[in-house]
Design a protein around this motif. Structure first.
Motif, short mmCIF file in Angstrom:
data_model
loop_
_atom_site.label_atom_id
_atom_site.label_comp_id
_atom_site.label_asym_id
_atom_site.label_seq_id
_atom_site.Cartn_x
_atom_site.Cartn_y
_atom_site.Cartn_z
N GLU A 147 3.93 38.44 64.02
CA GLU A 147 5.24 37.88 64.33
C GLU A 147 6.07 38.86 65.15
OE1 GLU A 147 8.47 36.14 61.44
OE2 GLU A 147 6.65 34.95 61.32
N MET A 311 2.77 30.22 55.88
CA MET A 311 2.89 29.63 57.21
C MET A 311 3.27 30.70 58.22
SD MET A 311 4.94 26.17 56.13
CE MET A 311 6.04 27.12 55.07
N LYS A 313 4.39 30.77 62.42
CA LYS A 313 4.62 30.09 63.70
C LYS A 313 4.84 31.15 64.76
CE LYS A 313 7.65 26.85 66.14
NZ LYS A 313 6.53 26.10 66.74
N ASP A 318 0.81 27.15 65.46
CA ASP A 318 1.30 27.10 64.08
C ASP A 318 0.10 27.32 63.17
OD1 ASP A 318 3.85 26.53 64.83
OD2 ASP A 318 3.68 24.37 64.57
N ASN A 361 -2.53 24.76 64.41
CA ASN A 361 -2.03 23.56 65.06
C ASN A 361 -2.56 22.31 64.36
OD1 ASN A 361 -0.68 25.15 67.00
ND2 ASN A 361 -2.53 25.25 68.26
N ARG A 395 4.54 19.55 60.86
CA ARG A 395 4.10 20.73 60.12
C ARG A 395 4.90 20.90 58.85
NH1 ARG A 395 7.04 25.82 61.45
NH2 ARG A 395 5.11 26.86 60.92
N GLN A 405 8.51 18.91 58.77
CA GLN A 405 9.43 18.94 59.90
C GLN A 405 10.08 17.58 60.13
OE1 GLN A 405 7.73 20.48 63.50
NE2 GLN A 405 9.52 20.07 64.74
N MET A 439 13.46 28.54 59.83
CA MET A 439 12.78 27.40 60.43
C MET A 439 13.58 26.12 60.24
SD MET A 439 8.72 28.01 59.67
CE MET A 439 8.89 28.59 57.99
#
Length: 806
Positions: A147, A311, A313, A318, A361, A395, A405, A439
């Motif tokens: 990240e 998780m 991203k 993702d 993904n 996601r 989401q 997020m």
């Protein structure tokens, strides 16, 4: 009680918020060694190019929690129940250590100006101050490193970044080569990042507190800026001399240390029974719940590992990682990939059971994956392939609340939510552990364009109700797909109404009444009607045991048929000794057919008591002389639901009155089961029976129940509180003898033995005979027939005196 929490991370905040939620009277204090309020370390990268700590990554903390910053605790006095920092002393009743972990560097970097770890807000400040012309060298390939790598890649002034990886993998050593290449491509496509695999530091030259030369097995760097992301260790140095420690502070399964007043939770704790040290947020919150249950003396909860969800991203991909405690090496792996969609799903199996899932993904329903791991069902590989695209909610964003989401996007679009604080009324996403808060904020921000300024904004209750109604609609559609056993259908409901001379408006009025009495919002009326029209899809067996048939007779009157007549004529009463046309051997054949061919589908309604004396021989039924208890056990074994209707079915009723020579008992006692739904009454109001059946059809579950397993919507209200004569009671106006002036004026019947103050049921509001009347309205006191032991206790015309209080 004063609870002091040492630590300032996710675990500490979760502990504080949950303690205050469970008991607002607690005095809760957090002692943090940082200068910033608690924040989410997962999103520290945002601070590398953004100073807005409070708005971006700060964790929500109950405002009544006392937060003390810059308090590094270096000593605990267990005997005096005090903790000490260099400047202060704090007393406690219960102490929870939640200090988390410390980053590992390969050599001591204290006082080195061009080297840093990545674990705190202060570390971010060091990275921000780095010379942008330096060659950034990162060590490690875990989630936080990846990240940060993405963040540095987006910083314009950073020209070159090299990631040194000791092995051959990114994120996790168990990833397939295809997944690693997908991740690598996302980073290296811009040309700024290079990855050196099978590499490690072999030498450093340090001059004037600065690394001037860094050598790895393959590369050499002059004046680099070095970043370590190589791992963590429990932060327990201040507590090693005070508590028993191994890798972490040793605890029992309630997270209690060797001192009964002190607990340790999260990455600093080690559960002694299995030497487990938490590494995921889910583990930390589970441990916090265990400690809280022990501190508050509520339902005790021992720590057991559960399925965790992580998780990540980053840029163009993702990643979701669902990990079972049963995951171990020696697994078999199934990889389903799509180059077109840049999607890879990796399933890890042990003995045909799913123990881990990593998706890049991916659009697979993570909730379904989690359930597979929890239930340990054997995996059908073909099913996994066929359902690789079933996820329609986007996601997973919040694993604590299982919020996706699209769920948040829908809330924003429907209700006009414009900020994280406004979302709290609709969803707790981002507020449980706080990890996904950023997020969630991003989704809210990106979804603002979907808000129609002209729409009427919906409240949380509106949206919740719409979801419930949609669930009910799907449930009714399920019943529609089942062929009813009887010949009635939805289409001939109107014809049946015409034959009974019942107007549609009368049905609508009845539906409104039932909806209200079930304590549902008026918007449920349409689905209540839909459920009503599908009651004939549910096979029902109605047994009459030791009874007077009063509950059956309550809705089969010969004149002026009410709506209930239609309902009970319309539902699929496949077996009812009183009402069905078949008899003798033919009726028994029908019963056996239902029991054998519709296991787990039929509903069993039981009317009457069950004699148990003389092995149940006081009651024999049918051509074979089967005992009542034997018939009940046979029918109840595979029933989807068992409903005990009437007072006799509750506890034996009048059949069990003293001295109870037949040993009569209720259904629950006869079957030795605590899942029997009781609808007592002498007789039970037919509407309460219909409402219970409708609840099952609509929600595939029963409404809230009281301690006697009675539906609260029908049995929560006290007769006395809803009685039309209650005003006379308050004024002291009582009937003194039958036929006196008080009786003629409708005075209170308490002095004449009315048991309304001791009975709970909806008779005053529901009434009988189509809402015409009920006993008290007709001039006779309530006999408390819905309560346990009513015949011996209440069935008289004398004021009730509690024998236990004499």
């Amino acid at each position: 009680m004063r609870v002091v929490i040492v630590g300032g991370g996710i675990a500490a905040v979760y502990l504080a918020n949950t303690l205050k939620k469970k008991d607002s009277s607690l005095e809760v204090m957090i002692l943090s060694d940082e200068k910033f309020p608690p924040y989410d370390r997962i999103h520290l990268c945002r601070l590398v190019d953004d100073d807005n700590l409070n708005d971006e990554i700060a964790l929500y903390l109950d405002p009544t929690v006392n937060l003390e910053l810059n308090q590094k605790i270096d000593r605990v006095d267990k005997k005096a129940k005090r903790v000490f920092s260099s400047t202060s002393m704090f007393s406690y009743d219960k102490l929870i250590i939640a200090t988390g972990s410390l980053p590992i560097s390969l050599f001591n970097i204290d006082n080195i100006t061009n080297a840093a770890v990545f674990r705190s807000a202060d570390d971010c400040q060091i990275i921000k101050q780095a010379d942008s012309t330096s060659n950034f060298v990162m060590i490690g390939s875990g989630p936080i490193s990846l990240e940060l790598l993405e963040t540095l890649n987006s910083v314009e002034n950073v020209k070159k970044i090299t990631l040194i990886v000791r092995g051959e993998h990114l994120y996790d050593k168990n990833l397939s080569s295809d997944s690693i290449k997908t991740i690598e491509k996302c980073y290296t496509s811009g040309g700024k990042i290079e990855i050196s695999y099978n590499d490690e530091i072999v030498d450093t030259t340090i001059e004037n507190e600065k690394i001037t030369l860094l050598k790895t097995k393959k590369l050499s760097f002059k004046n680099p800026f070095l970043l370590f992301g190589t791992g963590i260790k429990p932060n327990i140095e201040s507590f090693k001399d005070t508590f028993k420690c191994n890798k972490g502070i040793l605890t029992n399964d309630y997270m209690q240390t060797d001192d009964e007043s002190v607990y340790a939770v999260g990455e600093c704790a080690e559960v002694q029974s299995n030497n487990f040290v938490a590494g995921h947020v889910k583990d930390c919150t589970l441990q916090a719940d265990c400690a809280i249950s022990h501190i508050l003396g509520s339902k005790l909860q021992e720590f057991k590992r559960e399925v965790s969800i992580d998780m990540l991203k980053v840029g163009e991909f993702d990643l979701v990682d669902v990990n079972s405690p049963n995951f171990a090496q020696g697994f078999e792996k199934i990889v389903i990939a799509s180059k077109k969609d840049n999607r890879i799903d990796e399933y890890f199996l042990n003995n045909d059971k799913l123990t881990r899932f990593i998706g890049i993904n991916s659009n697979v329903d993570v909730g379904y994956i989690q359930k597979l791991m929890e239930t340990q069902e054997e995996v059908d590989i073909n099913y996994l392939y066929q359902n690789r695209l079933i996820g329609e909610r986007g996601r997973l964003v919040c694993s604590c609340e299982h919020t996706y989401q699209q769920d948040i996007v829908d809330i924003v679009a429907q209700s006009g939510v414009s900020s994280f604080s406004e979302l709290s009324g609709f969803s707790q996403a981002g507020r449980v552990c706080g990890r996904c808060k950023v997020m969630v904020q991003d989704i809210i921000k990106d979804s603002q364009g979907l808000i129609d300024k002209s729409i009427v904004r919906k409240t949380p209750d509106d949206i919740k109700r719409e979801k419930e109604i949609e669930t009910v609609r799907r449930r009714i559609e399920k019943f529609n797909s089942i062929n009813p056993r009887n010949e009635l259908s939805v289409e001939n409901l109107d014809a049946a109404m015409d034959s009974l001379d019942i107007a549609k408006s009368e049905v609508n009025s009845w539906i409104s009444m039932v909806t209200a009495n079930m304590q549902l919002h008026p918007s449920f009326e349409q689905v209540v009607e839909g459920a009503l029209c599908n009651l004939n899809k549910v096979p029902i067996i109605w047994l009459e045991l030791a009874d007077c048939s009063g509950n059956s007779e309550a809705f089969i009157k010969s004149t002026n048929p009410a709506i209930e007549d239609l309902i009970f004529d319309y539902i699929s009463l496949d077996y009812h000794e009183l009402l069905m046309s078949a008899s003798g051997d033919r009726s028994e054949t029908i019963l056996e057919d239902i029991i054998n061919t519709q296991k787990g589908e039929y509903i069993l309604i039981v009317e009457g008591a069950i004699p148990m004396a003389m092995d149940g021989k006081f009651l024999r039924i049918g051509p074979k002389g089967e005992t009542g208890i034997a018939l009940l056990q046979k029918c109840a074994k595979d029933a989807a639901l068992v409903i005990a209707v009437g007072s006799c079915a509750l506890d034996g009723g009048i059949v069990a009155a003293e001295p109870n020579p037949t040993g009569a008992v209720g259904v629950s006692e006869a079957l030795n089961r605590d899942d029997i739904i009781n609808l007592p009454g002498c007789p039970t109001n037919p509407t309460n029976i219909v409402g219970t059946l409708l609840s099952y059809v609509m929600f595939e579950e029963l409404p809230a129940l009281d301690k006697f397993n009675r539906p609260l919507w029908a049995y929560e209200g006290r007769v006395h509180d809803n009685c039309e004569r209650r005003g006379h009671y308050e004024l002291g106006e009582f009937v003194q003898e039958w036929g006196d002036d008080g009786a003629k004026k409708g005075y209170c019947l308490f002095e004449m033995g009315c048991k309304g103050p001791y009975a709970n049921v909806n008779c005053p509001t529901m009434k009988f005979n189509g809402g015409t009347s009920w006993p008290v309205q007709a001039g006779h006191g309530c006999m408390g027939c819905t309560e346990l032991g009513f015949v011996d206790k209440f069935a008289n015309e004398r004021k009730y005196e509690d024998e236990e209080k004499k």
